[in-house]
Structures are given as C-alpha cells and as structure tokens.
Scaffold this active site. Structure first.
Site, mmCIF file in Angstrom:
data_model
loop_
_atom_site.group_PDB
_atom_site.id
_atom_site.type_symbol
_atom_site.label_atom_id
_atom_site.label_comp_id
_atom_site.label_asym_id
_atom_site.label_seq_id
_atom_site.Cartn_x
_atom_site.Cartn_y
_atom_site.Cartn_z
ATOM 1 N N GLU A 30 0.842 -1.215 0.090
ATOM 2 C CA GLU A 30 -0.056 0.055 -0.108
ATOM 3 C C GLU A 30 0.964 1.253 0.049
ATOM 4 O O GLU A 30 1.769 1.451 0.882
ATOM 5 C CB GLU A 30 -0.967 -0.044 1.091
ATOM 6 C CG GLU A 30 -1.620 -1.070 1.483
ATOM 7 C CD GLU A 30 -2.495 -1.623 2.530
ATOM 8 O OE1 GLU A 30 -2.210 -0.740 3.287
ATOM 9 O OE2 GLU A 30 -3.294 -2.465 2.667
ATOM 10 N N GLU A 70 -5.810 -6.741 2.127
ATOM 11 C CA GLU A 70 -4.728 -7.641 2.603
ATOM 12 C C GLU A 70 -4.720 -9.095 2.019
ATOM 13 O O GLU A 70 -3.727 -9.431 1.305
ATOM 14 C CB GLU A 70 -4.292 -7.400 3.948
ATOM 15 C CG GLU A 70 -3.933 -6.119 4.544
ATOM 16 C CD GLU A 70 -5.049 -5.090 4.601
ATOM 17 O OE1 GLU A 70 -5.947 -5.573 4.506
ATOM 18 O OE2 GLU A 70 -4.587 -3.818 4.923
ATOM 19 N N PHE A 93 0.999 -2.942 9.131
ATOM 20 C CA PHE A 93 1.144 -3.005 10.359
ATOM 21 C C PHE A 93 0.756 -4.573 10.609
ATOM 22 O O PHE A 93 -0.020 -4.964 10.242
ATOM 23 C CB PHE A 93 0.288 -2.316 11.218
ATOM 24 C CG PHE A 93 0.593 -1.014 11.293
ATOM 25 C CD1 PHE A 93 1.468 -0.339 12.330
ATOM 26 C CD2 PHE A 93 0.009 0.136 10.281
ATOM 27 C CE1 PHE A 93 1.791 0.912 12.098
ATOM 28 C CE2 PHE A 93 0.171 1.634 10.481
ATOM 29 C CZ PHE A 93 1.141 1.815 11.289
ATOM 30 N N ASP A 95 -0.373 -5.968 13.021
ATOM 31 C CA ASP A 95 -1.809 -6.020 13.424
ATOM 32 C C ASP A 95 -2.975 -6.235 12.377
ATOM 33 O O ASP A 95 -4.040 -6.841 12.832
ATOM 34 C CB ASP A 95 -2.271 -4.542 14.258
ATOM 35 C CG ASP A 95 -1.304 -4.214 14.917
ATOM 36 O OD1 ASP A 95 -1.280 -4.204 16.202
ATOM 37 O OD2 ASP A 95 -0.077 -3.863 14.376
ATOM 38 N N PHE A 96 -2.639 -6.062 11.021
ATOM 39 C CA PHE A 96 -3.418 -6.262 10.049
ATOM 40 C C PHE A 96 -3.481 -7.542 9.483
ATOM 41 O O PHE A 96 -4.298 -8.060 8.615
ATOM 42 C CB PHE A 96 -3.374 -5.358 8.985
ATOM 43 C CG PHE A 96 -3.384 -3.677 9.446
ATOM 44 C CD1 PHE A 96 -3.954 -3.241 10.923
ATOM 45 C CD2 PHE A 96 -3.093 -2.759 8.554
ATOM 46 C CE1 PHE A 96 -4.125 -2.110 11.039
ATOM 47 C CE2 PHE A 96 -3.077 -1.349 9.058
ATOM 48 C CZ PHE A 96 -3.559 -1.196 10.113
ATOM 49 N N HIS A 139 -2.333 -0.977 16.503
ATOM 50 C CA HIS A 139 -1.248 -0.774 15.523
ATOM 51 C C HIS A 139 0.165 -0.785 16.207
ATOM 52 O O HIS A 139 1.111 -0.203 15.862
ATOM 53 C CB HIS A 139 -1.356 0.799 15.076
ATOM 54 C CG HIS A 139 -2.242 1.092 14.163
ATOM 55 N ND1 HIS A 139 -3.710 1.180 14.796
ATOM 56 C CD2 HIS A 139 -2.518 1.227 12.986
ATOM 57 C CE1 HIS A 139 -4.549 1.518 13.940
ATOM 58 N NE2 HIS A 139 -3.727 1.582 12.714
#
Lengths: 337, 363
Positions: A30, A70, A93, A95-96, A139
């Site tokens: 991204e 993602e 991140f 986290d994603f 995050h």
C-alpha cells in the site's frame, strides 16, 4: 570506520540492491508506488513511513501499489512467488495480518510440503510491529510469536541496521516464505552498514555483549533496552551476556544453551504479550536442555497480558524498560537456592 | 574499539621497566594482548585495577624516575583523571581512517599511519585485512609512513580478483605504490601476502628497499589444506571458530568478536568466490602451488624471515635451509599469526631490520 545508515535506509538499500541484482524481485504494498506526481512530488511516498521511497523511480513497474485488501494482495504475492517471482510484499502493520491468515498459514507456509518440494513460495512479507509510537491497541502489537508457531514460515526480527540489511537480503534469496518484522521505533536508529550486499544466515544469534554472570536473551528493539540495563548492571559488578536471537524461526538453540551453560542464570526479555511468546519458548528450551546448568529460576520480562494502552503514561508503563530488566537480572543474580 | 578490559599486571609496583617490557594484559574486543612500556623508569603506580574496564587512552599506570617525589605522581594522576574525557580521547586515539583509491576500475583500501622516512607497505594473508596489523602498525610507523594495504578480494577492497594469479596480485601492489607515488618501499607480507611480496621484489627489485616475510607462503609445498577449505566454507560462528583457532599457538586468544569480524567480511557478496579463485591458484588440493624458495637467492635487498615456532598452518620448517642472504628469526610459543601473538618481539625485529636497511640504503 565504515559508513553509517539508518535502519530504514538499510532496508531500502537491501531492497534496491536485490531489485538490481535479480529481475525476479518485485515490490508490492500500500502506497509503495502511490503519491507520485501529487503536489509537485515526483517520487512515490514509499509506504506509510517512506521506507521504500526512491525505489519506484528507479525500478518503475516492479514497484506495485496494491488496494487496501490484504488478503487479496498477499494471496497475489504468494501466487507470484509460486510462479517464479520473488515478491517482497509490505503489509503496513502486523496487526492487520489477521485478515490474510489463510493465505499465509495454509498457502504460503504449506505449498512446499503439500507438493513434496516441487513447488516453493519464495516471498517476503515485510511488516511493522511494536509499541511506543502512541498508536494504540490495533497498531502496536508484537505478533511474531503467532508466525513463529507456524511450521513452514521463517520469522526475522532484526535489531540493528547491519542486521536489517543482511537478514533482508537473506530473506529475499531464501526459497521459503519469510515474515520480516520491523520495529517502528528502530527506523531512525543509526549503525554501520557495508555498501556491498551481504547475507546473514538465519538461525545465528548475535552475542551483543559477553559476560559470565547472567544471560539475557532477547530480540528486536528490546536488544537496546537490555543493552542499557546491562551497562547499568556492569557498573554494579554484574556482567550480563546479551544474546540477540535475530530470527525466531529457525531459532539458534545452540547459542542460547551455550551461554546459559556458562552463566547458569537466564532472563528472557520479550516485548510480545506474555502467554506463548518467545520468552516462554526460550525458557522451555533451557528448562529441558540446560536444567542442570541453572543456578536460579529463569525469569521472563514481558509486558502485562493486556492490549497496548493508548494513554502515554500507561503505554510507557506497559513496555519493558531498562529498569525492569535490571531488576529481574539482580533478582536472578542474587538468587541462592 | 572504545575500551579494553585490564587483565593481570605482569610487573610489580616499584619495579624498573625498559621500553618493550610487558606491563599488563589487555583484553580488547578483538583479542587478548599485552601492553608494553613505552618509556624506561620505575612503575610508580598501578592506576587501573585488574578486571576493570578502561576507555581508550585512559590512564593505566604511571612510569617515572625513582627521583620524582610521590606527591608529584599523585598530583599527575589527579590532574589526568580530572581532565580526561573518554569520547575526546577516543577520537584522538582512534587514529587515521581507511582510505580507498580507484586504479583502473579496481578499488584498493588501505590504512596509513606515520609520516615521512623510507615508507613501508604491509600485505596481509589469505582472508585477512589491515586489522591483522593491529598490534604492529602504530609501532612500526613511529618513524615512517606505513601503509597497510588490503589486497583485491579482501577487506574494503573490491572483490574482483581476476583469475587470482600471483602476478595479478603483485601487479595490484605495483599499481598501488605507483598511485601513491612511493618509488621505493620496505615491503612486508604475511602468509599469502609474503608470497606476493616475494613476487613483487623479484619483479621490482629496485623499488624494494627490504623484504620481510612473515610465516610466508611460497617457501614450501606444505600447508594445512583443511584450514583453507574450512575457512572458505564456514558461514557460521561455530564453523569458523575452530579454523581461526588454528592460527594461534594459544587458541584462547581468539575472541568471539574476532570471529564475528571475519564473518562480516565473509558474508559480503563475491567474497566466497574470490577466496575460492585465489585458493585454486595458490593452494589447489591443499598444497602450495607457488614455490619461490629457490628464487630468494636472486634478491639483492635485505630479506628477513620471521616465523612462529608453533605455526599450524604453514610449518616452521619452511624457515629452514633458506639461502645465505636471508636472515631468519623464529619466535617461540607463537602460531601463524606470529605478528599478533608475539607482537612486541615482532615489532622490535622489524623496526631494527628496517632501520638498518635505511642506513645501508642511503649510502
């Protein structure tokens, strides 16, 4: 002495040199190409913190922007890897990462095994992790233990610019899928980095400091927290041996055991949540294979089992610091059975 | 290098010392070494305690005449400690920075210390770099410019080695001395660097003021072939360490940092194939292919051969039976890295050899 680069520049240089060396290497993510031409800016943004800045103008179409989906672009990268490219895909991140677990756990990690070695998926997933940027619970996580748990994945958690470059080059040349964890607070860290390309083999821990009294095993940004603690403790006469794991899968068991067999005392420092993290894993290893050498109970230093707080005050309390590490080392060093 | 750890004191407080006497052991992040007295006098004070860590250029002890009163010594120590700023001292003590020159597309890295005099050039061995002269360079450069060159394929020099022949290496040295405008040099080479130095001296006798061969290759067929192969192959600490330990009579001298520094070099792209190319020329199938022993007699400049008695890589027997024009010095209890392991004796031998060459060369 040699040339100095930031952690971020070291990663950028590793990518640039591998893109130049091997036409199969491509970058995806991204905003890695996005933003070019806006507001008079000729170059792309190079991701949210500009780590890949400059690569789009040098390598054009081989640096590809992806939509914010993602599971789709990680899946595309895995497919491209299986078809012969060597994609380096950036997932902002860690986290994603949850939305593409199937792609990573069941596809990337398993293809080589399911096809009896006839297929490989040589891709690298670069991702940011770690607390300290006031970015709150979604995050700031350190999710490398989850990926370490999955057979078929390799996990890299560099702590210095030198290691970041050498381990990333190794990751790109490796035939297995590698998840490459970059601590956001390390991006500005400076260190000596050779201009020539080089590789650091996986599963080779680094002895940051040698000492006879207590072994501290750690990784990522916590290496620097442990270094600070070790310097304070040296002034008190306690000599710590500091082992930076560099990779959690494969894990350099030999270096950990070699050090604990010498010192007999172990503190494991891990920024990841305390249940089933690298600290518990290393502790179990030492408990099984070096029990006879231990002179004191193993101590683990990790944050509390709670999401990373948004409040500055609470986040600072949450992250292990040199004081908490030094306290654990003192307790271990002073233990009498 | 920022600091060193003090090991044992080797001399008692109050003892008389001469320059070159070993005062105490120092453990750096590279290797265990010892500090030699730089002046004569009485060791009046041991300031650094055993096992303490002292920054570079910090105060270890005080040597002075017996006549200097004690209060003056105390005042000196107090004054030194009050003014000492480790960071500044480190900047001053860290010395020159490596330089690189580009010659016909080949970059050569070198470290120069000292000024003037009849200059000297040091050539390291297979897989080495200018850090191999860590304990020699500064002492040897007391009265002259001394250049520690990094050979092609090594250290910070470019990793292209062509076909890796000895004449290509000797030519690289010739180009280096040309580029730095050094018409005549004392040339010293260790191991493979020794063979290259002989080749240079044979080709350029008038440019070679003297030749110092340290545990040199090229003087016989034997070499530890397993070392060469093991050194090329090792990519991890625990593979490399046993090889590096063979370089020293006392393997305990090998620190983890020394092994790590060599690994940092070996990990660079192109190094493994460069080393392989060189080894195929110099040491194919675990034997030395380049034999220059019989040609030493042709050399008109002074030649000194230095060897460690316990060399496990190239046997000390290669120092025997050399032509009449060659001086030989065997240093006891030292291995292949004799210039590191017996640095004090090595430095004295080479310094006086070069000085006598300076005198005869000027007539």
């Amino acid at each position: 002495m040699g040339r100095t680069l930031s952690f971020q520049q070291a990663i950028n240089e590793a990518l640039a040199q591998e893109l130049a060396r091997d036409p199969r290497v491509v970058l995806m993510g991204e905003d890695v190409a996005g933003g070019s031409g806006t507001d008079g800016e000729m170059d792309a943004w190079g991701g949210p913190l500009g780590v890949t800045k400059g690569l789009w103008s040098k390598f054009g179409d081989r640096v590809m922007d992806t939509p914010i989906s993602e599971s789709a672009f990680i899946g595309a990268a895995i497919g491209a890897a299986t078809a012969g490219l060597r994609p380096v895909v950036e997932l902002m991140f860690v986290d994603f990462m949850g939305v593409c677990f199937d792609q990573i756990f069941n596809q990337a990690a398993k293809l080589r095994y399911m096809f009896g070695g006839k297929a490989v998926s040589p891709l690298v997933i670069r991702t940011m992790f770690g607390a300290g940027l006031r970015a709150a619970a979604q995050h700031s996580q350190c999710l490398y233990p989850i990926f370490t748990h999955v057979p078929g994945l390799k996990c890299v958690v560099p702590s210095t610019p030198y290691d970041a470059k050498g381990l990333l080059v190794q990751a790109i040349r490796d035939d297995d899928p590698v998840v490459f964890f970059e601590h956001k607070l390390l991006y500005s860290m400076q260190g000596e980095v050779p201009e020539d390309s080089y590789t650091i083999p996986f599963g080779e821990a680094n002895f940051v400091r040698e000492g006879d009294d207590v072994t501290i095993v750690t990784l990522g940004r916590m290496v620097h927290v442990a270094s600070q603690a070790a310097a304070e403790l040296a002034a008190e006469g306690v000599e710590c041996e500091l082992v930076d794991l560099r990779t959690t899968s494969p894990l350099d068991e030999d270096s950990v055991l070699e050090s604990v067999e010498k010192t007999g005392r172990l503190v494991v420092l891990d920024e990841a949540s305390p249940r089933c993290n690298i600290a518990t894993d290393v502790s179990a290893l030492v408990g099984q294979k070096a029990f006879g050498s231990l002179k004191a109970p193993i101590r683990m230093v990790s944050p509390p089992h709670t999401p990373v707080p948004f409040s500055d005050v609470l986040e600072d309390l949450y992250i292990p610091n040199a004081g908490t590490v030094a306290a654990a080392v003192r307790e271990t060093a002073g233990y009498k059975a | 290098m920022k600091e060193g750890k003090v090991g044992r004191w080797l001399i008692d407080q109050g003892a008389q010392v001469q320059p070159g006497d070993e005062l105490l052991e120092i453990e750096t992040d590279k290797i265990l070494g010892s500090l030699e007295a730089s002046a004569s006098g009485v060791l009046r004070r041991k300031v650094a305690t055993e096992h303490s860590v002292v920054p570079v250029a910090g105060l270890l002890g005080v040597i002075a005449d017996a006549a200097v009163p004690d209060p003056e010594i105390d005042a000196f120590i107090a004054d030194f400690q009050a003014r000492f700023v480790p960071e500044e001292a480190e900047r001053e003590a860290s010395g020159p920075t490596p330089e690189t020159i580009d010659i016909e597309g080949q970059s050569l890295c070198y470290l120069r210390r000292g000024e003037g005099g009849q200059p000297a050039v040091l050539l390291h061995g297979f897989g080495g770099d200018f850090n191999n002269w860590l304990f020699n360079h500064e002492v040897l450069a007391a009265h002259r410019a001394v250049y520690a060159l990094e050979l092609p394929g090594h250290g910070g020099s470019s990793k292209r080695v062509g076909s890796g022949t000895i004449s290509e290496f000797a030519m690289a040295v010739a180009r280096f001395v040309d580029a730095l405008d050094l018409p005549r040099v004392h040339l010293a080479g260790h191991s493979m660097g020794g063979a290259i130095a002989i080749q240079f001296a044979l080709t350029h006798p008038r440019r070679t003021a003297s030749l110092t061969l340290v545990a040199s290759a090229g003087l016989g067929p034997d070499i530890d072939g397993e070392y060469i192969e093991g050194f090329i192959r090792a990519s991890r600490r625990n593979e490399l360490r046993p090889q590096i330990e063979k370089l020293f009579a006392d393997p305990k001298l090998v620190s983890r940092q020394m092994v790590e520094d060599i690994l940092k070099y070996k990990r660079l792209d192109g190094v493994e194939s460069a080393l392989r190319t060189i080894a195929n020329r110099f040491f194919p199938e675990g034997r030395q292919a380049i034999l220059l022993r019989d040609r030493l007699g042709e050399l008109s400049m002074p030649v000194l051969v230095i060897w460690g008695s316990n060399d496990r890589i190239v046997t000390v027997s290669h120092a025997q039976g050399l032509p009449q024009n060659v001086m030989t010095q065997i240093l006891p209890e030292s291995g292949h890295m004799v210039h590191m392991e017996a640095a004090a004796q090595f430095n004295r031998a080479v310094t006086s050899f070069w000085e006598s060459g300076d005198l005869s060369g000027s007539s």
